[in-house]
Each structure stands twice: as C-alpha cells, then as structure tokens.
Design an enzyme around this catalytic site. Sequence first.
Site, PDB file in Angstrom:
ATOM      1  N   GLN A 284      78.791 114.083 -11.565  1.00  0.00           N
ATOM      2  CA  GLN A 284      77.664 113.155 -11.427  1.00  0.00           C
ATOM      3  C   GLN A 284      76.509 113.849 -10.712  1.00  0.00           C
ATOM      4  O   GLN A 284      75.456 113.247 -10.519  1.00  0.00           O
ATOM      5  CB  GLN A 284      78.100 111.925 -10.618  1.00  0.00           C
ATOM      6  CG  GLN A 284      79.186 111.114 -11.323  1.00  0.00           C
ATOM      7  CD  GLN A 284      79.718 109.987 -10.456  1.00  0.00           C
ATOM      8  OE1 GLN A 284      80.151 110.186  -9.322  1.00  0.00           O
ATOM      9  NE2 GLN A 284      79.707 108.787 -10.983  1.00  0.00           N
TER      10      GLN A 284
ATOM     11  N   HIS B 116      74.715 113.037 -15.154  1.00  0.00           N
ATOM     12  CA  HIS B 116      73.385 112.592 -14.730  1.00  0.00           C
ATOM     13  C   HIS B 116      72.316 113.650 -14.971  1.00  0.00           C
ATOM     14  O   HIS B 116      71.226 113.566 -14.417  1.00  0.00           O
ATOM     15  CB  HIS B 116      73.411 112.167 -13.259  1.00  0.00           C
ATOM     16  CG  HIS B 116      74.227 110.923 -13.018  1.00  0.00           C
ATOM     17  ND1 HIS B 116      74.724 110.571 -11.785  1.00  0.00           N
ATOM     18  CD2 HIS B 116      74.635 109.947 -13.871  1.00  0.00           C
ATOM     19  CE1 HIS B 116      75.401 109.429 -11.896  1.00  0.00           C
ATOM     20  NE2 HIS B 116      75.371 109.044 -13.150  1.00  0.00           N
TER      21      HIS B 116
ATOM     22  N   THR C 151      83.642 111.151  -4.825  1.00  0.00           N
ATOM     23  CA  THR C 151      82.903 110.020  -5.383  1.00  0.00           C
ATOM     24  C   THR C 151      83.578 108.727  -4.972  1.00  0.00           C
ATOM     25  O   THR C 151      84.801 108.638  -4.948  1.00  0.00           O
ATOM     26  CB  THR C 151      82.810 110.086  -6.925  1.00  0.00           C
ATOM     27  OG1 THR C 151      82.295 108.833  -7.412  1.00  0.00           O
ATOM     28  CG2 THR C 151      84.145 110.372  -7.585  1.00  0.00           C
ATOM     29  N   SER C 152      82.763 107.736  -4.635  1.00  0.00           N
ATOM     30  CA  SER C 152      83.331 106.441  -4.260  1.00  0.00           C
ATOM     31  C   SER C 152      83.604 105.609  -5.512  1.00  0.00           C
ATOM     32  O   SER C 152      84.065 104.486  -5.428  1.00  0.00           O
ATOM     33  CB  SER C 152      82.366 105.708  -3.337  1.00  0.00           C
ATOM     34  OG  SER C 152      81.087 105.691  -3.931  1.00  0.00           O
TER      35      SER C 152
ATOM     36  N   CYS D 196      59.132 117.827 -21.799  1.00  0.00           N
ATOM     37  CA  CYS D 196      57.962 116.954 -21.919  1.00  0.00           C
ATOM     38  C   CYS D 196      58.435 115.595 -22.430  1.00  0.00           C
ATOM     39  O   CYS D 196      59.099 115.512 -23.461  1.00  0.00           O
ATOM     40  CB  CYS D 196      56.949 117.560 -22.869  1.00  0.00           C
ATOM     41  SG  CYS D 196      55.628 116.401 -23.321  1.00  0.00           S
TER      42      CYS D 196
HETATM   43 ZN    ZN Z   1      54.399 117.864 -24.698  1.00  0.00          ZN
END
Ligand code: ZN
Length: 239
Positions: free
Chosen positions: A104, A122, A191-192, A130
Amino acid sequence: MDSSVSVLKQWVAESDNIVFFGGAGVSTEPGIPDFRSADGLYNQKYKYPPEEIISHSFFERNPEEFYRFYRDKLIPPADVKPNRCHLRLSELEREGKLRAVITQNIDGLHQAAGSERVIELHGSIHRCYCAKCRREYDESAVNDAQGVPRCGCGGVIRPDVVLYEEGLREDDLTDAVNYIREADVLIVGGTSLNVYPAAGLIRYFRGKHLALINMSPTPYDNMAELVIREKIGQVFARI
Ligand code: ZN
C-alpha cells in the site's frame, strides 16, 4: 528467539510460495511519514485535513495547495534507505521463496531494496503523468518544479498515486488477488487493515499459513494462525 517468530521462520524455510502484503508500518521505520494514517503526517497542522488534500476533487480544485502539501509531506528525504524488512523480502525473492510483494506504500522502497515483483496498490511517487494527455514524466517533473507542474499540452502533471476518491487499478487488484489466492504462506505486515478495498484482499487467501505482524490489533487477527506484535523490521531480521 520468541516462539511465534520461530514458527514464522519455519514456515518461510519450508515454503517456496510466500506472498507478502504490507502497509505503512513497513516504511515508517526508516522514517517515512505514513501516507494515510492518523498518527503519521496527519497530526501536523495544515489548512485542510490531509485526507481532503490528497483527494481527487481537492487536486482538481486546488492543485497549488495539493502540491505544497505533497512536496512538503509526501516526498521522503533523499537519504531514506530500505530497512531490514525490505531487504529480507528482496532476498527471499532471489532465493525463489517469495512470489510477490503487494504494498500500500508509494515510496518505491521495495524496488530500491531489489525486489522485482512488486504490486503497488496505491501507485508510486516515482512515476508521474499528464492528467490530460497521459504523457509519462519522471518524478523530477513534479518534485523539482515550482507550483503546479504543467505538461506541454497545458495539462497538469501529477504523481501516479491513487488519491482518495480514486479507484485502484483493475490490473493491480487482479494480480494481487491471484498471488494471494495461489500462495501457501501469506505474511501481512505493518498495516492495520482498515483501508478498503485493499484490506479485503486477504480474504482471498486459502493457503496453509497466515501471519499478521502489526503493533496494534487488526480486524483480521482472528483469521491468522500467527499474530506477532513486534516491529516488522525486527521480525524480518530474524526470519
Ligand atoms: Zn499533456
């Protein structure tokens, strides 16, 4: 050696199909602020609650403030190095025992330690793109810029991390589910298990042994054969 750690050591010795699932606690030991936890960077004073700042709608609405916070709090210091947990996991992969790391965390420390099969649920602060034309950028495009970094097309360049209100990538979730479902040994650490949907992944495990290493209780403790309440780096130093 503590008996629960020796049991884990035995499982590791006997398996060639281990999967590790880790959270913020894996990285907080080398001094990285926790991305999504109340005792990490969120106690610190900011004009908005951090959960709000790192949300999709806030990023759209107020990218200046998002980037002020991001550069200040989310980019780890350049001298942060992988700890014993990252390094041992990378060794276990090279020894043919560990199939994948599912994390994570967004700091890239597993790769820095040499791990190759890393599923970053994540995302990662080390990749940017972009938001308008999807062109990919190096992290320096965000980290070294002033204010809001812009692409040649006029779009905003953003880190490839999953903000609040954004879904996890389907491919990553599918990969994570497959590795967990096929594993013999699942080690969950730091991790919890309160962040959904990532936390629900461990429900897919149907292998032999499940170990949970976390300083505080988690909602899944009763599912685990082994619960170890120690610092994760100290446990990995001994297995
Ligand atoms: Zn762009």
